[in-house]
Design a protein around this motif. Structure first.
Motif, mmCIF file in Angstrom:
data_model
loop_
_atom_site.group_PDB
_atom_site.id
_atom_site.type_symbol
_atom_site.label_atom_id
_atom_site.label_comp_id
_atom_site.label_asym_id
_atom_site.label_seq_id
_atom_site.Cartn_x
_atom_site.Cartn_y
_atom_site.Cartn_z
ATOM 1 N N ARG A 111 111.288 19.853 14.098
ATOM 2 C CA ARG A 111 110.593 21.135 13.383
ATOM 3 C C ARG A 111 110.292 20.465 12.177
ATOM 4 N NH1 ARG A 111 114.077 25.968 11.553
ATOM 5 N NH2 ARG A 111 114.144 26.294 13.865
ATOM 6 N N ASP A 112 110.933 19.605 11.356
ATOM 7 C CA ASP A 112 110.693 19.042 9.901
ATOM 8 C C ASP A 112 111.527 17.693 9.581
ATOM 9 O OD1 ASP A 112 109.784 18.774 7.500
ATOM 10 O OD2 ASP A 112 111.066 20.265 6.599
ATOM 11 N N PRO A 113 111.011 16.437 10.082
ATOM 12 C CA PRO A 113 111.808 15.412 9.896
ATOM 13 C C PRO A 113 112.020 14.942 8.532
ATOM 14 C CG PRO A 113 109.831 15.080 11.468
ATOM 15 C CD PRO A 113 110.079 16.641 11.198
ATOM 16 N N ALA A 114 111.124 15.326 7.592
ATOM 17 C CA ALA A 114 111.125 14.783 6.531
ATOM 18 C C ALA A 114 111.878 15.884 5.239
ATOM 19 C CB ALA A 114 109.516 14.476 5.861
ATOM 20 N N CYS A 115 112.238 16.841 5.984
ATOM 21 C CA CYS A 115 112.828 18.019 5.183
ATOM 22 C C CYS A 115 111.914 18.514 3.947
ATOM 23 C CB CYS A 115 114.407 17.561 4.940
ATOM 24 S SG CYS A 115 115.350 18.949 4.222
ATOM 25 N N ALA A 116 110.597 18.646 4.074
ATOM 26 C CA ALA A 116 109.611 18.809 3.200
ATOM 27 C C ALA A 116 109.417 20.225 2.977
ATOM 28 C CB ALA A 116 108.293 18.036 3.706
ATOM 29 N N ASP A 117 109.527 21.031 4.008
ATOM 30 C CA ASP A 117 109.350 22.478 4.163
ATOM 31 C C ASP A 117 110.607 23.177 3.342
ATOM 32 O OD1 ASP A 117 108.804 25.249 4.329
ATOM 33 O OD2 ASP A 117 108.863 24.851 6.651
ATOM 34 N N PRO A 118 110.427 23.927 2.472
ATOM 35 C CA PRO A 118 111.468 24.582 1.665
ATOM 36 C C PRO A 118 112.310 25.498 2.566
ATOM 37 C CG PRO A 118 109.542 24.650 0.429
ATOM 38 C CD PRO A 118 109.251 24.195 1.615
ATOM 39 N N ALA A 119 111.642 25.918 3.758
ATOM 40 C CA ALA A 119 112.284 26.754 4.540
ATOM 41 C C ALA A 119 113.395 26.284 5.461
ATOM 42 C CB ALA A 119 111.177 27.615 5.651
ATOM 43 N N THR A 120 113.222 24.953 5.659
ATOM 44 C CA THR A 120 113.955 24.165 6.485
ATOM 45 C C THR A 120 115.504 24.310 6.056
ATOM 46 O OG1 THR A 120 112.455 22.607 7.157
ATOM 47 C CG2 THR A 120 114.544 21.913 7.497
ATOM 48 N N VAL A 121 115.805 24.361 4.754
ATOM 49 C CA VAL A 121 117.126 24.443 4.250
ATOM 50 C C VAL A 121 117.768 25.502 4.301
ATOM 51 C CG1 VAL A 121 116.833 22.396 2.671
ATOM 52 C CG2 VAL A 121 116.348 24.775 1.883
ATOM 53 N N LEU A 122 116.779 26.617 4.700
ATOM 54 C CA LEU A 122 117.577 28.091 4.947
ATOM 55 C C LEU A 122 117.532 28.263 6.549
ATOM 56 C CD1 LEU A 122 115.528 29.917 2.331
ATOM 57 C CD2 LEU A 122 118.059 28.852 2.459
ATOM 58 N N SER A 123 117.111 27.404 7.391
ATOM 59 C CA SER A 123 117.135 27.711 8.878
ATOM 60 C C SER A 123 118.590 27.551 9.355
ATOM 61 C CB SER A 123 116.134 26.498 9.699
ATOM 62 O OG SER A 123 116.792 25.167 9.410
ATOM 63 N N VAL A 124 118.700 28.150 10.394
ATOM 64 C CA VAL A 124 120.407 28.324 11.151
ATOM 65 C C VAL A 124 120.558 26.929 11.536
ATOM 66 C CG1 VAL A 124 121.266 28.986 13.171
ATOM 67 C CG2 VAL A 124 119.734 30.451 11.885
ATOM 68 N N PRO A 125 119.833 25.968 12.068
ATOM 69 C CA PRO A 125 120.222 24.692 12.589
ATOM 70 C C PRO A 125 120.693 23.826 11.249
ATOM 71 C CG PRO A 125 118.162 25.130 13.781
ATOM 72 C CD PRO A 125 118.286 26.353 12.836
ATOM 73 N N TYR A 126 119.845 23.736 10.078
ATOM 74 C CA TYR A 126 120.088 23.153 9.019
ATOM 75 C C TYR A 126 121.609 23.777 8.288
ATOM 76 C CZ TYR A 126 119.368 20.609 4.590
ATOM 77 O OH TYR A 126 119.588 20.005 3.592
ATOM 78 N N LEU A 127 121.512 25.003 8.240
ATOM 79 C CA LEU A 127 122.984 25.760 7.600
ATOM 80 C C LEU A 127 124.128 25.311 8.460
ATOM 81 C CD1 LEU A 127 121.531 28.845 6.150
ATOM 82 C CD2 LEU A 127 121.984 26.524 5.034
ATOM 83 N N MET A 128 123.975 25.351 9.878
ATOM 84 C CA MET A 128 125.155 24.989 10.685
ATOM 85 C C MET A 128 125.490 23.530 10.659
ATOM 86 S SD MET A 128 124.337 27.304 14.150
ATOM 87 C CE MET A 128 125.849 27.057 14.711
ATOM 88 N N LEU A 129 124.634 22.618 10.572
ATOM 89 C CA LEU A 129 125.052 20.963 10.360
ATOM 90 C C LEU A 129 125.654 21.079 9.103
ATOM 91 C CD1 LEU A 129 122.211 19.290 12.320
ATOM 92 C CD2 LEU A 129 124.386 19.626 12.999
ATOM 93 N N LEU A 130 124.882 21.612 7.919
ATOM 94 C CA LEU A 130 125.479 21.550 6.647
ATOM 95 C C LEU A 130 127.037 21.850 6.571
ATOM 96 C CD1 LEU A 130 125.203 20.585 3.950
ATOM 97 C CD2 LEU A 130 124.325 22.891 3.338
ATOM 98 N N ARG A 131 127.464 23.173 7.335
ATOM 99 C CA ARG A 131 128.656 23.389 7.095
ATOM 100 C C ARG A 131 129.495 22.824 7.886
ATOM 101 N NH1 ARG A 131 131.753 26.668 10.445
ATOM 102 N NH2 ARG A 131 133.116 28.225 9.472
ATOM 103 N N HIS A 132 129.146 22.322 8.975
ATOM 104 C CA HIS A 132 130.113 21.519 10.046
ATOM 105 C C HIS A 132 130.300 20.088 9.134
ATOM 106 C CE1 HIS A 132 131.796 19.746 13.665
ATOM 107 N NE2 HIS A 132 130.986 18.647 13.447
ATOM 108 N N VAL A 133 129.154 19.388 8.553
ATOM 109 C CA VAL A 133 129.361 18.341 7.747
ATOM 110 C C VAL A 133 130.366 18.532 6.403
ATOM 111 C CG1 VAL A 133 128.316 16.548 6.075
ATOM 112 C CG2 VAL A 133 127.449 17.108 8.488
ATOM 113 N N CYS A 134 130.264 19.588 5.850
ATOM 114 C CA CYS A 134 131.263 19.875 4.693
ATOM 115 C C CYS A 134 132.656 20.118 5.385
ATOM 116 C CB CYS A 134 130.530 21.137 4.101
ATOM 117 S SG CYS A 134 129.241 21.050 3.018
ATOM 118 N N ALA A 135 132.643 20.777 6.453
ATOM 119 C CA ALA A 135 134.195 21.000 6.771
ATOM 120 C C ALA A 135 134.623 19.811 7.334
ATOM 121 C CB ALA A 135 134.250 21.934 8.147
ATOM 122 N N GLN A 136 134.193 18.804 7.829
ATOM 123 C CA GLN A 136 134.462 17.432 8.167
ATOM 124 C C GLN A 136 134.903 16.507 6.918
ATOM 125 O OE1 GLN A 136 135.230 16.358 11.340
ATOM 126 N NE2 GLN A 136 134.849 18.323 12.043
#
Length: 173
Positions: A111-136
């Motif tokens: 979808r957005d390999p450079a993480c340039a789109d501001p909407a990417t950080v609000l997407s479900v895949p991004y938030l789920m991975l961020l939550r998983h990483v923070c828990a680990q």
């Protein structure tokens, strides 16, 4: 051994040879059309029954943290492998976690390999991975965390990991 047994052995050997040829990528384009005509009952199995285009890379999820006023630390891998048990050959519910992480990683990378789109950080895949990483990671209080998705070629290849997606740093804690 009688004629009947010899015929059965020859048929089995021919079937086994066809099975091996059907699995080879080089031979498959030449063999597949012929098999389609002669194998109307689909007796020759193909390895790609569930995955027509099999994965040739392994996906890995990495993270790094930094406390305030410091540089980021070294990358650490988020483990998605649980402890193997003897019954996992038949029943392995933990494989779904790895599959889910793989699907989320692919979605972000495509979808957005450079993480340039501001909407990417609000997407479900991004938030789920961020939550998983923070828990680990269990970062220290008031720390930043960043994750990275890389691919590594399958076994037997000596290639460096290729970055697919780098998140933005996020304050946690």
């Amino acid at each position: 051994m009688g004629v009947y047994e010899c015929t059965l052995a020859a048929l089995f050997a021919a079937w086994l040879l066809l099975c091996v040829l059907a699995q080879l990528r080089v031979a498959a384009p030449r063999v597949a059309p012929r098999l389609g005509r002669w194998d109307a009952s689909l007796l020759v199995p193909r390895y790609n029954y569930f995955a027509p285009v099999p994965e040739v890379h392994d996906y890995h999820l990495l993270f790094r943290t930094r406390t305030r006023g410091r540089e980021f630390g070294a990358w650490q891998e988020v483990s998605t492998e649980g402890r193997r048990r003897w019954w996992n050959f038949a029943w392995n519910p933990d494989r779904r976690c790895r599959k889910r992480l793989l699907d989320l990683a692919k979605e972000l990378a495509h979808r957005d390999p450079a993480c340039a789109d501001p909407a990417t950080v609000l997407s479900v895949p991004y938030l789920m991975l961020l939550r998983h990483v923070c828990a680990q990671a269990e970062p220290a209080e008031r720390a930043d965390i960043q994750f990275l998705i890389v691919t590594i070629s399958g076994a037997g290849r000596d290639e460096l990991p290729q970055p697919l997606f780098l998140s933005r740093p996020h304050e946690v804690g």
